[in-house]
Design a protein around this motif. Sequence first.
Motif: not given
Length: 383
Positions: A135-142
């Motif tokens: 995994t090269v990036s992480d997309s987080r949010g509510p």
Amino acid sequence: MALRDNPFGELKVPLALTAAVALLVAVVVAIAILLSDRRETLKEEAYGVTRQVGDAVAAPVSGVVAAPGRWGGQGLDALRGYFFAVSENRRLKAELKEARQWRDVALALRDTNDRYHALLGLKTEPPIPMVAARTVSDSRGPFANSRLANAGKEKNVEPGNPVMSENGLVGRIIGVTKGASRILLLTDVASRTPVMIDRTNARAILTGDGGPNPRLEYLRGKEPVRQGDRVLTSGDGGVLPRGLPVGVAVKGLDGRWRVVLASDTAPIDFVQILLFKDFTQLSASAKAELDRMDPLPPSEGAATITAQTPPPAPAPAPPFPKPAAATPLGAQARPPAAGRPAGQTAAKPAASKPAQRKPAPSTPAAAPAAAPAPAPAEAEIPH
């Protein structure tokens, strides 16, 4: 008394005598050394005596001569350590700092190596092809929880493929391009995963709500789940394989059953993408595995077939032909009754033809049943 008045002052040693004495001493010493250092001699007893004497004299002398040098070296080391202690301390501190850095690097490498071993040792039953990715990036949010992995169409990754870490299920692929694919985590609000309770085999839907512990919904049955039950994928609908580890069931503060994900025990950086399409793929792989098995030798195969096949039943014997029907007793000639005229006698019955015996047929089904001969009718007696 002055030095010049010394009676021995005029004593002069002859030069020739001094040279002769020195030469004699040198010759004796040389002979002693040669005798003590010889390896072969005809006179072993003399050689042994001279060698023993030489060793006995050389040992204490060598120890005494070497003692001052040894003591001097130890003294110099002590003085050097005393006067250069500060610089030595600085050097040791620098080495210790560098060693600590290498220790941290070694621990990190060992942890990464252990995770590689665990990830490469991940097996499914039946076997499913896998692709390793990072995994090269992480997309987080509510509401959104997804990751981007560095494996895409070039490695046959397709939407819907499950993604696992070395500890358990992470999510599934929702988008693929060349060189990258997007992973929808189990905690995303759009995630719906069919699961089952390992202890009771009860079905449920694992629903993400944006939090770290997704909910268990649509549970059925009486006490289908308890605290600490293992949760696995059920394989319902053919979306995911059956039996992949998901986590452990716990009771949330809101009174709902939730799951502590097994993948949360370690960072989600190294993953395995399962190239799973449907259950027909598993049956095809099982058939291919059977085809790769070595066939039995001809002798063993014949023995196995003979042992498994029952012997054929014996053919029934052909039936014997039925004998001709006997003539009934009523058809025999009767004597003349009393009171009858002598000229009147009972009519003789018509002689019946003897039944011809036919040869027995070759098969039982073709053997016709022999019809009985018709019984002759009795002649009427006139009154």
